[in-house]
Design a protein around this motif. Structure first.
Motif, short mmCIF file in Angstrom:
data_model
loop_
_atom_site.label_atom_id
_atom_site.label_comp_id
_atom_site.label_asym_id
_atom_site.label_seq_id
_atom_site.Cartn_x
_atom_site.Cartn_y
_atom_site.Cartn_z
N GLY A 6 18.05 -5.61 -5.91
CA GLY A 6 16.94 -6.53 -5.67
C GLY A 6 16.71 -7.51 -6.80
N PRO A 7 16.58 -8.77 -6.47
CA PRO A 7 16.40 -9.81 -7.49
C PRO A 7 15.08 -9.70 -8.23
CG PRO A 7 16.06 -10.70 -5.28
CD PRO A 7 16.62 -9.32 -5.11
N GLY A 8 14.14 -8.92 -7.71
CA GLY A 8 12.84 -8.79 -8.37
C GLY A 8 12.83 -7.78 -9.50
N LEU A 22 17.55 1.65 -15.76
CA LEU A 22 17.97 2.40 -14.58
C LEU A 22 19.43 2.80 -14.69
CD1 LEU A 22 17.36 3.45 -11.73
CD2 LEU A 22 17.88 1.18 -10.84
N VAL A 23 20.26 1.88 -15.16
CA VAL A 23 21.69 2.18 -15.35
C VAL A 23 21.86 3.34 -16.33
CG1 VAL A 23 23.84 1.29 -16.35
CG2 VAL A 23 22.52 -0.13 -14.76
N GLU A 24 21.11 3.33 -17.41
CA GLU A 24 21.18 4.40 -18.40
C GLU A 24 20.71 5.73 -17.83
OE1 GLU A 24 18.84 2.94 -21.60
OE2 GLU A 24 20.31 1.40 -22.21
N THR A 59 11.06 1.59 -5.80
CA THR A 59 11.75 2.54 -6.68
C THR A 59 12.56 3.55 -5.89
OG1 THR A 59 10.07 2.31 -8.40
CG2 THR A 59 11.43 4.28 -8.47
N ALA A 60 11.97 4.10 -4.83
CA ALA A 60 12.66 5.08 -4.00
C ALA A 60 13.90 4.47 -3.35
CB ALA A 60 11.72 5.63 -2.93
N GLY A 105 0.79 -1.23 0.00
CA GLY A 105 0.00 0.00 0.00
C GLY A 105 0.82 1.28 0.00
N VAL A 106 2.16 1.16 0.06
CA VAL A 106 3.02 2.33 0.00
C VAL A 106 3.57 2.44 -1.42
CG1 VAL A 106 5.04 3.50 0.94
CG2 VAL A 106 3.60 2.09 2.43
#
Length: 235
Positions: free
Chosen positions: A175-177, A186-188, A148-149, A142-143
């Motif tokens: 995180g493995p997920g 994300l790296v880019e 991502t944060a 629910g958060v």
């Protein structure tokens, strides 16, 4: 009049009343404000909004109005406040919220879950963090935007402390997920670069030596000081 306590109100519908409460010197700590402040916490978590001042007021209202048998019910709101504070790392919002948390609530399992997650992040035990998070997913349910944060925070730590890092190690930290395509994106986004072949990839972050700037130190000595030193030496 809005019906509070049903956890369905939106940020937009709640903000006018919340703003009025926060600006009030007399009515600010009225215990009747607790229910709308709780609804506001739920709306923040659900819609990805964040209001530290309002969240601190709810914690203060809890302190001023001990919950007794209702402490367990309060724990879900406090957990969300703490989780949203954790999402602001490296800012110290979490520590501020923790300081206002009723001691008796720290014995509630979901609050202990959050405290443990925070410790893992602050001590950079990122692998352990994700493993522990899998065991207490109900606590963070629910958060909105929590994962991502946290990944953005971990990236900020990696970016400050590493020049390169093995791809496999970074994947474990994030995180493995996280699907590989999202990992590459994300790296880019961070301006990093994947290098090496498929069997031995690494991530080039930045040349840390480029961030070290030489510092020129100039010491000014007054003539009077020099005269005093020479006079003392001549004696």
């Amino acid at each position: 009049m809005a019906a509070y306590g049903q956890n369905a109100a939106s940020i937009t519908s709640l903000q006018p009343e919340i703003s009025k409460i926060l600006q009030s010197n007399i009515d600010k700590y009225n215990p009747s404000n607790i229910h709308i402040m709780e609804d506001y916490v739920e709306a923040q978590a659900r819609e990805g909004h964040y209001d530290l001042e309002a969240n601190l007021l709810l914690l203060k209202l809890y302190q001023l109005n001990p919950g007794g048998s209702y402490s367990a019910a309060r724990a879900s709101y406090v957990a969300k406040v703490l989780l949203m504070g954790l999402m602001q790392l490296p800012r110290n919002d979490f520590q501020i919220c923790k300081a206002l948390t009723e001691p008796e609530l720290t014995r509630v399992l979901r609050i202990q879950d959050v405290m443990r997650l925070e410790t893992s992040l602050e001590t950079c035990q990122f692998d352990f963090f994700w493993n522990d998070l899998d065991r207490c997913r109900d606590t963070v349910a629910g958060v909105e935007g929590f994962d991502t944060a946290i990944r953005n925070y971990i990236c900020s730590v990696i970016g400050m402390t590493n020049q390169t890092i093995k791809e496999r190690q970074l994947i474990g930290y994030l995180g493995p997920g996280l699907p590989y395509e999202k990992f590459k994106r994300l790296v880019e986004e961070k301006g990093w670069r994947i290098q090496g072949d498929k069997t031995d990839r690494s991530i080039f972050i930045k040349d840390q030596t480029m961030t070290i700037k030489p510092r020129k130190i100039t010491e000014a000595i007054d003539f009077a000081d020099v005269a005093t030193i020479l006079s003392a030496a001549a004696q």
